[in-house]
Design an enzyme around this catalytic site. Structure first.
Site, PDB file in Angstrom:
ATOM      1  N   LYS A  42       7.206  -9.631  -9.815  1.00  0.00           N
ATOM      2  CA  LYS A  42       7.302 -10.595 -11.101  1.00  0.00           C
ATOM      3  C   LYS A  42       6.446 -10.274 -12.122  1.00  0.00           C
ATOM      4  O   LYS A  42       5.366  -9.569 -11.900  1.00  0.00           O
ATOM      5  CB  LYS A  42       7.003 -12.116 -10.817  1.00  0.00           C
ATOM      6  CG  LYS A  42       5.551 -12.351 -10.238  1.00  0.00           C
ATOM      7  CD  LYS A  42       5.266 -13.791 -10.045  1.00  0.00           C
ATOM      8  CE  LYS A  42       3.790 -14.162  -9.966  1.00  0.00           C
ATOM      9  NZ  LYS A  42       3.511 -15.605  -9.601  1.00  0.00           N
ATOM     10  N   HIS A  72      -1.561  -1.087  -0.699  1.00  0.00           N
ATOM     11  CA  HIS A  72      -1.387   0.065  -1.272  1.00  0.00           C
ATOM     12  C   HIS A  72      -2.505   0.994  -1.260  1.00  0.00           C
ATOM     13  O   HIS A  72      -2.500   2.312  -1.097  1.00  0.00           O
ATOM     14  CB  HIS A  72      -1.286  -0.181  -2.967  1.00  0.00           C
ATOM     15  CG  HIS A  72       0.172  -0.898  -3.225  1.00  0.00           C
ATOM     16  ND1 HIS A  72       0.565  -1.737  -2.927  1.00  0.00           N
ATOM     17  CD2 HIS A  72       1.034   0.022  -4.121  1.00  0.00           C
ATOM     18  CE1 HIS A  72       1.822  -2.007  -3.475  1.00  0.00           C
ATOM     19  NE2 HIS A  72       2.118  -0.479  -4.191  1.00  0.00           N
TER      20      HIS A  72
END
Length: 198
Positions: A105, A47
Site C-alpha cells: 500500500k 528483506h
C-alpha cells in the site's frame, strides 16, 4: 500467458497467475487485476535477511507481498498490506533477481519505479482490508520463521486476490499522479503559485 489486449482494459479485470511473465508488461497503472498462485510475504527484516543469506524461493516471476500477517495454527487470520515505502531501499535486489510483482500500500519512490521499467509492476491492495485479503489466501509454508510471525517469509497460495496496478512497467505511477493532482488543486483553491512550496 497471452498479452493483454486493450479490450481487456476499461473496467474489466485482468486475471494473472504466478509465476508472472511478460504479460505484466502490457498492464497500465489503474488496471484492475485478480491474482492467483504462490506469493511470498516480506517486510523489512525479511528483506535484510535475504540480502544477507539469499532468496529462499525461486525469484523468477515471483510476487512479493509487503505484509506481516497474523497466522494461527497454520491459518491466516489477517493479511493486510504494510506501507511499501519502508522497503524502498531494500527492493532493488529482488527486482534484479527476477521478481515481477510487488504488492503493498502507498506506492514506492522513483528509484523503484525506475527499476520496475520493462520488468514488473507494483500492485496496490487497500489498507484496512486485512480480513478480505486473508479470505483469499492459504498458508503453504514459511521461511525465516525465527524472525517472528510478522517478519517471516510466509508462502501463500492466493485465490483471485483483487488488486490495482499502482505502478506499471512503463513508469506509470498512480500515486505520483494523484499527489500531483492534489497539489495542483490545493494551489488553485488557495491561489498559491506552484513553485512556492516546491
Amino acid at each position: 500467458m497471452l498479452g493483454i489486449s486493450t479490450g481487456e482494459r476499461g473496467g474489466d479485470t485482468v486475471n494473472l497467475t504466478t509465476p508472472l511473465g511478460d504479460e505484466v508488461l502490457d498492464l497500465r497503472a489503474g488496471d484492475r487485476v485478480s491474482l492467483s498462485g504462490t506469493i511470498y510475504t516480506a517486510r523489512d527484516e525479511a528483506h535484510l535477511r535475504m540480502m544477507d543469506v539469499g532468496i529462499p524461493f525461486d525469484p523468477e516471476g515471483a510476487v512479493v507481498y509487503h505484509c506481516g500477517p497474523v497466522v494461527k495454527d497454520g491459518r491466516l487470520l489477517v493479511a493486510g498490506p504494510t506501507t511499501s515505502a519502508r522497503m524502498n531501499a531494500l527492493t532493488g535486489f529482488l527486482i534484479d533477481a527476477g521478481v515481477r510483482g510487488l504488492i503493498g500500500k502507498g506506492g514506492m519512490e522513483q528509484e523503484v519505479v525506475g527499476r520496475l521499467r520493462g520488468r514488473g509492476v507494483y500492485l496496490a491492495f487497500t489498507g484496512g482490508c486485512a480480513v478480505l485479503a486473508a479470505a483469499r489466501m492459504q498458508v503453504t509454508g514459511v521461511y525465516f520463521e525465527d524472525l517472528g510471525m510478522a517478519e517471516a517469509v510466509w508462502v501463500i497460495e492466493a485465490d483471485h486476490l483483487p488488486l490495482t496496478v499502482g505502478i506499471d512497467a512503463h513508469g506509470g505511477d498512480l500515486f505520483a499522479a494523484t499527489q500531483e493532482k492534489a497539489k495542483t488543486q490545493f494551489h488553485q483553491r488557495f491561489n498559491i503559485k506552484q513553485d512556492t512550496f516546491s
